[in-house]
Design an enzyme around this catalytic site. Structure first.
Site, mmCIF file in Angstrom:
data_model
loop_
_atom_site.group_PDB
_atom_site.id
_atom_site.type_symbol
_atom_site.label_atom_id
_atom_site.label_comp_id
_atom_site.label_asym_id
_atom_site.label_seq_id
_atom_site.Cartn_x
_atom_site.Cartn_y
_atom_site.Cartn_z
ATOM 1 C CG PHE A 1 -44.079 -33.593 -5.051
ATOM 2 C CD1 PHE A 1 -44.701 -32.706 -4.194
ATOM 3 C CD2 PHE A 1 -43.779 -34.866 -4.574
ATOM 4 C CE1 PHE A 1 -45.025 -33.060 -2.890
ATOM 5 C CE2 PHE A 1 -44.102 -35.241 -3.270
ATOM 6 C CZ PHE A 1 -44.726 -34.324 -2.427
ATOM 7 C CE LYS B 1 -36.042 -18.776 -8.424
ATOM 8 N NZ LYS B 1 -34.737 -19.227 -7.940
ATOM 9 C CD GLU C 1 -42.840 -12.971 1.448
ATOM 10 O OE1 GLU C 1 -41.762 -12.539 1.004
ATOM 11 O OE2 GLU C 1 -43.707 -12.236 1.942
ATOM 12 N N GLY D 1 -29.310 -28.209 -2.383
ATOM 13 C CA GLY D 1 -30.576 -27.817 -3.025
ATOM 14 C C GLY D 1 -30.739 -26.310 -3.144
ATOM 15 C CD GLU E 1 -32.765 -21.372 -9.681
ATOM 16 O OE1 GLU E 1 -33.715 -21.661 -10.405
ATOM 17 O OE2 GLU E 1 -32.890 -21.174 -8.458
ATOM 18 C CG ASP F 1 -31.922 -16.914 -8.830
ATOM 19 O OD1 ASP F 1 -33.013 -17.480 -9.062
ATOM 20 O OD2 ASP F 1 -31.605 -16.490 -7.699
ATOM 21 C CE LYS G 1 -34.149 -15.416 -6.051
ATOM 22 N NZ LYS G 1 -32.963 -16.152 -5.590
HETATM 23 N N1 HSE Z 1 -30.908 -20.698 -6.713
HETATM 24 C C1 HSE Z 1 -31.571 -19.747 -5.887
HETATM 25 C C2 HSE Z 1 -30.567 -19.136 -4.929
HETATM 26 C C3 HSE Z 1 -32.689 -20.407 -5.140
HETATM 27 O O1 HSE Z 1 -29.467 -19.681 -4.797
HETATM 28 O O2 HSE Z 1 -30.846 -18.100 -4.325
HETATM 29 C C4 HSE Z 1 -33.618 -19.470 -4.423
HETATM 30 O O3 HSE Z 1 -34.295 -18.610 -5.291
#
Ligand code: HSE
Length: 352
Positions: free
Chosen positions: A11, A128, A152, A209, A212, A223, A227
């Site tokens: 949360f 992820k 998604e 926000g 990460e 990151d 993906k």
């Molecule tokens: N830290 C990631 C970004 C968050 O900046 O794309 C979304 O996956």
């Protein structure tokens, strides 16, 4: 009216983003989709797992979270210190798994997902780690239990990339894709191209926000690697390991290099790519051809569709046999933007 009993584990930014959307769109979900989502349990790492049979008050939970007060202050709840124990004891129709990404062993998210699928709950997730490291196993587990696992928001937040690839482009043989898949680095690179300083901009991306918990995952390319692994599994049916993706981050790039590229009519972007090295014969299985996977900064000419994608916006250009190039552009990070991906997955589950 179809009712879905929902559990949200995690949360923070993302879990709260989903809760905010469920609260704000309650009437729309009922009117347009005949869907009544009842949030029955919520967990975070600090306060454990709370459950209320008749549903939790979302606005109260959001207020408690904003004030960093214990979620257990919500009246009438049962409480477990451990989210897994709470989930096992209470269940529900769908788990929204929104704990932080861990690319080493995908915990605790992967345990939450395995538990939910094994007890017959559908799962939607923005996490992820489990998707990058265990996608094939988790999809098999979902299938064995007759439930759905939807991801998604793991790639380009709520921008519909996975549904475009899996549903919109069903039947097309994808040969290659190139994308800007990390919002934080694109935000930083865009601001540096406009003459701003790396550190200031990273702090800004964290405050929004986007980054990460440890922004090394963004700026060193991990990151984007995650993906890339998710897309390799979903599109090409491959379980690649992180070290099979050639990776370079953006930390060595200077403002001068950015400006120099601009003077040459180019833009430096962190580009993730997947490419079949042999063109498969029409109708042949693409799962046997060698697949190249890379994440690296590239100087793109201005007429490249990815070159003008700036800020926290992401994009992916997909090449296939039937659609030579499809480009999807949209937000790649953010509270409501990621919540939107979870929401669309929830609606897709309810529709089936
Ligand atoms: N830290 C990631 C970004 C968050 O900046 O794309 C979304 O996956």
């Amino acid at each position: 009216m179809k009712q879905l009993r929902l559990s949200i584990i995690g949360f923070g930014t993302v879990g709260q983003g989903l809760a905010e959307l469920l609260f704000g769109k309650e009437a729309l979900l009922k009117q347009d989709y005949g869907l009544d989502v009842k949030l029955v349990s919520v967990a975070n790492s600090r306060h454990g797992f709370i459950y209320r049979e008749n549903g939790l008050d979302i606005s109260m939970l959001l207020e408690l979270a904003a004030a960093r007060r214990p979620l257990t202050e919500h009246p009438g709840v049962s409480h477990w210190d451990n989210a897994l124990e709470g989930l096992r004891a209470t269940g529900g129709d769908v788990l929204a798994e929104a704990t932080g990404t861990n690319l080493r062993d995908a915990e605790p998210g992967v345990s939450h997902i395995r538990t939910a699928l094994s007890q017959g709950m559908h799962v939607v997730t923005a996490n992820k780690g489990p998707a990058a490291l265990y996608a094939q196993e988790l999809f098999a587990l979902a299938q064995a239990h007759g439930v759905q696992l939807r991801l998604e928001s793991t790639v380009m937040a709520g921008t519909p990339v996975i549904s475009t690839l899996r549903e919109g482009m069903a039947g097309a043989q994808v040969q290659a894709m190139r994308g800007i898949l990390n919002g934080t680095t694109n935000y930083i690179l865009s601001a540096m191209a406009a003459g701003r300083d790396y550190t200031d901009v990273l702090t800004e991306a964290q405050a929004q926000g986007y980054a990460e918990a440890d922004p090394t995952a963004d700026v060193e390319g991990y990151d984007a690697v995650a993906k890339t692994l998710i897309l390799a599994a979903l599109v090409f049916g491959r379980s690649l390991r992180p070290e099979q993706v050639a990776r370079q981050g953006i930390t060595h790039i200077t403002r001068e290099q950015m400006q120099q590229a601009r003077e040459q009519g180019k833009r430096i972007k962190l580009v993730a790519s997947l490419r079949l090295l042999q063109e498969p014969a029409a109708g042949a299985n693409t799962q046997t051809a060698p697949l190249e996977a890379r994440v690296e900064p590239m100087a793109l000419p201005e007429n490249d569709p990815l070159a003008r994608v700036d800020g926290v916006i992401n994009a992916i250009a997909i090449q296939s046999d039937t659609l030579p190039e499809v480009t999807v552009i949209g937000p790649g990070a953010g509270r409501l933007q990621t919540g939107q991906g979870l929401l669309s997955d929830l609606i897709a589950i309810a529709r089936k």
